[in-house]
Scaffold this motif. Sequence first.
Motif, PDB file in Angstrom:
ATOM      1  N   ASP A  95      10.813  78.234  25.046  1.00 47.75           N
ATOM      2  CA  ASP A  95      10.295  79.436  25.691  1.00 47.75           C
ATOM      3  C   ASP A  95      11.280  80.572  25.478  1.00 47.75           C
ATOM      4  O   ASP A  95      12.463  80.435  25.808  1.00 47.75           O
ATOM      5  CB  ASP A  95      10.101  79.172  27.188  1.00 47.75           C
ATOM      6  N   ARG A  96      10.816  81.694  24.956  1.00 43.90           N
ATOM      7  CA  ARG A  96      11.724  82.827  24.780  1.00 43.90           C
ATOM      8  C   ARG A  96      11.586  83.844  25.916  1.00 43.90           C
ATOM      9  O   ARG A  96      12.372  84.772  26.019  1.00 43.90           O
ATOM     10  CB  ARG A  96      11.483  83.487  23.427  1.00 43.90           C
ATOM     11  N   VAL A  97      10.571  83.695  26.777  1.00 45.97           N
ATOM     12  CA  VAL A  97      10.378  84.632  27.890  1.00 45.97           C
ATOM     13  C   VAL A  97      11.463  84.427  28.940  1.00 45.97           C
ATOM     14  O   VAL A  97      12.139  85.375  29.355  1.00 45.97           O
ATOM     15  CB  VAL A  97       8.979  84.466  28.506  1.00 45.97           C
ATOM     16  N   ILE A  98      11.619  83.196  29.386  1.00 45.54           N
ATOM     17  CA  ILE A  98      12.723  82.818  30.287  1.00 45.54           C
ATOM     18  C   ILE A  98      13.467  81.674  29.601  1.00 45.54           C
ATOM     19  O   ILE A  98      13.233  80.501  29.875  1.00 45.54           O
ATOM     20  CB  ILE A  98      12.211  82.358  31.672  1.00 45.54           C
ATOM     21  N   PRO A  99      14.382  81.982  28.688  1.00 48.78           N
ATOM     22  CA  PRO A  99      15.039  80.922  27.912  1.00 48.78           C
ATOM     23  C   PRO A  99      15.841  79.969  28.800  1.00 48.78           C
ATOM     24  O   PRO A  99      16.422  80.368  29.818  1.00 48.78           O
ATOM     25  CB  PRO A  99      15.971  81.707  26.973  1.00 48.78           C
ATOM     26  N   PHE A 100      15.864  78.717  28.390  1.00 47.38           N
ATOM     27  CA  PHE A 100      16.588  77.701  29.157  1.00 47.38           C
ATOM     28  C   PHE A 100      18.073  78.015  29.255  1.00 47.38           C
ATOM     29  O   PHE A 100      18.755  77.550  30.185  1.00 47.38           O
ATOM     30  CB  PHE A 100      16.386  76.322  28.523  1.00 47.38           C
ATOM     31  N   ILE A 133       7.894  79.426  20.845  1.00 50.84           N
ATOM     32  CA  ILE A 133       8.194  79.882  19.482  1.00 50.84           C
ATOM     33  C   ILE A 133       7.698  78.912  18.417  1.00 50.84           C
ATOM     34  O   ILE A 133       7.667  79.260  17.236  1.00 50.84           O
ATOM     35  CB  ILE A 133       9.712  80.135  19.302  1.00 50.84           C
ATOM     36  N   LEU A 134       7.306  77.697  18.824  1.00 48.79           N
ATOM     37  CA  LEU A 134       6.783  76.720  17.873  1.00 48.79           C
ATOM     38  C   LEU A 134       5.284  76.872  17.647  1.00 48.79           C
ATOM     39  O   LEU A 134       4.742  76.368  16.663  1.00 48.79           O
ATOM     40  CB  LEU A 134       7.063  75.295  18.363  1.00 48.79           C
ATOM     41  N   PHE A 179      19.813  82.997  18.697  1.00 41.47           N
ATOM     42  CA  PHE A 179      20.781  82.547  17.694  1.00 41.47           C
ATOM     43  C   PHE A 179      20.785  81.026  17.592  1.00 41.47           C
ATOM     44  O   PHE A 179      20.776  80.462  16.488  1.00 41.47           O
ATOM     45  CB  PHE A 179      22.181  83.050  18.043  1.00 41.47           C
ATOM     46  N   GLY A 180      20.782  80.361  18.734  1.00 39.04           N
ATOM     47  CA  GLY A 180      20.794  78.901  18.737  1.00 39.04           C
ATOM     48  C   GLY A 180      19.558  78.299  18.100  1.00 39.04           C
ATOM     49  O   GLY A 180      19.611  77.210  17.518  1.00 39.04           O
ATOM     50  N   MET A 181      18.419  79.005  18.184  1.00 40.54           N
ATOM     51  CA  MET A 181      17.171  78.527  17.599  1.00 40.54           C
ATOM     52  C   MET A 181      17.002  78.951  16.146  1.00 40.54           C
ATOM     53  O   MET A 181      15.970  78.669  15.531  1.00 40.54           O
ATOM     54  CB  MET A 181      15.977  79.024  18.428  1.00 40.54           C
ATOM     55  N   GLY A 182      17.984  79.656  15.605  1.00 39.82           N
ATOM     56  CA  GLY A 182      17.908  80.077  14.215  1.00 39.82           C
ATOM     57  C   GLY A 182      16.946  81.222  13.978  1.00 39.82           C
ATOM     58  O   GLY A 182      16.422  81.390  12.866  1.00 39.82           O
ATOM     59  N   LEU A 183      16.728  82.054  15.005  1.00 37.52           N
ATOM     60  CA  LEU A 183      15.787  83.166  14.897  1.00 37.52           C
ATOM     61  C   LEU A 183      16.470  84.470  14.491  1.00 37.52           C
ATOM     62  O   LEU A 183      15.805  85.415  14.063  1.00 37.52           O
ATOM     63  CB  LEU A 183      15.049  83.365  16.226  1.00 37.52           C
ATOM     64  N   ILE A 184      17.784  84.534  14.660  1.00 40.28           N
ATOM     65  CA  ILE A 184      18.547  85.699  14.213  1.00 40.28           C
ATOM     66  C   ILE A 184      19.745  85.208  13.406  1.00 40.28           C
ATOM     67  O   ILE A 184      20.187  84.064  13.558  1.00 40.28           O
ATOM     68  CB  ILE A 184      19.022  86.586  15.382  1.00 40.28           C
ATOM     69  N   SER A 185      20.262  86.081  12.562  1.00 40.08           N
ATOM     70  CA  SER A 185      21.378  85.710  11.691  1.00 40.08           C
ATOM     71  C   SER A 185      22.705  85.748  12.439  1.00 40.08           C
ATOM     72  O   SER A 185      22.815  86.328  13.527  1.00 40.08           O
ATOM     73  CB  SER A 185      21.446  86.678  10.511  1.00 40.08           C
ATOM     74  N   LYS A 219      11.856  68.831  25.826  1.00 39.60           N
ATOM     75  CA  LYS A 219      12.030  69.070  24.393  1.00 39.60           C
ATOM     76  C   LYS A 219      10.717  69.512  23.740  1.00 39.60           C
ATOM     77  O   LYS A 219       9.698  68.844  23.844  1.00 39.60           O
ATOM     78  CB  LYS A 219      12.551  67.797  23.714  1.00 39.60           C
ATOM     79  N   GLY A 220      10.767  70.657  23.079  1.00 38.97           N
ATOM     80  CA  GLY A 220       9.603  71.128  22.356  1.00 38.97           C
ATOM     81  C   GLY A 220       8.557  71.837  23.187  1.00 38.97           C
ATOM     82  O   GLY A 220       7.507  72.221  22.660  1.00 38.97           O
ATOM     83  N   ALA A 221       8.814  72.037  24.475  1.00 37.60           N
ATOM     84  CA  ALA A 221       7.836  72.701  25.341  1.00 37.60           C
ATOM     85  C   ALA A 221       8.135  74.188  25.441  1.00 37.60           C
ATOM     86  O   ALA A 221       9.274  74.628  25.266  1.00 37.60           O
ATOM     87  CB  ALA A 221       7.849  72.080  26.734  1.00 37.60           C
TER      88      ALA A 221
END
Length: 488
Positions: free
Chosen positions: A412-417, A282-283, A234-240, A461-463
């Motif tokens: 990283d979406r596998v182990i999100p921060f 995800i980038l 949600f925070g990354m804008g991937l879901i509504s 950032k961005g990794a």
Amino acid sequence: MKLLSLACCIAFSLVLCVTAVRAAPAGSLITNLPGFEGRLPSQHHAGYVSINGKPTGKKNLFYYFVASQRNPSKDPVVLWLNGGPGCSSFDGFVYEHGPFNFQARQSKESLPKLQLNPYSWSKVSNMLYLDSPCGVGLSYSDNPKNYATGDFQTAADTHTFLLEWFELYPEFLSNPFYISGESYAGVYVPTLASTVAKGIKDGQEPVINFKGYLVGNGVADDFYDGNALVPFAFGMGLISSNIFEDCQKTCKGNYGNPTSKSCSENLNKVYEALSGLNPYDILEPCYQYTSAVKENKSESMSSSFMTQKRFTRISGRRWFVRALGRDGRVPLTSQAEATVHVPCINDDVATAWLNDESVRKAIHAAPTSVAGPWMICSDRVDYSGDVDSLIPYHKNLTSQGYRALIYSGDHDRVIPFTGTQAWTRSLGYKIVEQWRSWLSNKQVAGYLQAYDKNLTFLTIKGAGHMVPQYKPMEALDFYSRWLDGKPI
């Protein structure tokens, strides 16, 4: 007089160079590497340490040691472990922070070209890459029963390896020693660190000069990690907002282990929205092998080493299954078939280099006929998890005074921060540095929050999942500053 002084300096430097690894076992020194032209920037050693796997025979664990380019006699020795479980630490060596950058092959018959990596972690530390547990990468056993292992056995075996390795290289015994790794090494690192710390207390020899550990995007705790993906998405804008609010309402904060049908249905909407993304960053684009595209295989591979049935024994981490694959499989590894690969990851360079017999001979690794083909992640390791939460390990180690750096690539979406930030905060330590940015090359490179007990949580950032692969300059910056005890 100047000539004499210069001669003395040269002679002294040569002595340092020769004595840096003077006790190394015969035949461990690497004198040339196929694909690399020129002189190695420091001494490289590699080979096997055989440990007893009673009653099932010897386990032959492969290591590659890179002496520091700065001051090998004083710089820390840092053990690096990739995760999986079942993935080779040559992933880190080839793609992340090893001494070389590997160029793509010009043809199927040629080897990759190697160039010096300006952001290698061996710039400031002695790096020890280990293929662990037995059966991973170039490590092997004559008895397949030795490929069955778990969290505790892996820690015990790696500790035995370290004691044997320092016997072989006693000149590094007084150097500060750190343990590092990423992904499932979030389990390997603290369990091994605890085993090493106990060995020191018990007076095991040789006495390792253990100082602390680093974990990147690591598994830590079923609750915190399992609940991290939905807020991250949600925070990354991937879901509504609608999907997020429906998940909140039906799952009641328990996303990792859903207990209701409505929660599962809403979580499926999350996984559907994330389908097609590179789970490790995800980038980044999701690399597609030609064979996978032809057979309509994308993120969920038809052949996988970690099936849902096998994975349920690994601390019940069903959320990890969901985070990586939507069909009940964890696509972390390739199989023996050459057409099956880690989703979204191009592993051609490492696979070609490490399966070339001239390379194996140069690095003192067993041929394919003995150790089997190298794969980025092995399908022959039968792994059982023993630990549900690593939080007690982190609390115990930091309470004993060991330094800890917990870092996360924030895409990283596998182990999100989000999960890692939450569990480090849950330790309840006093904040000694409030959330702030940190700089690399005069630019904001991420954020950190420092706690007492020498614990630091840091984002890049961005990794993605493999931080040094995506942000090599920034990774070397925070790594070298932290090792040297300087502010990040």
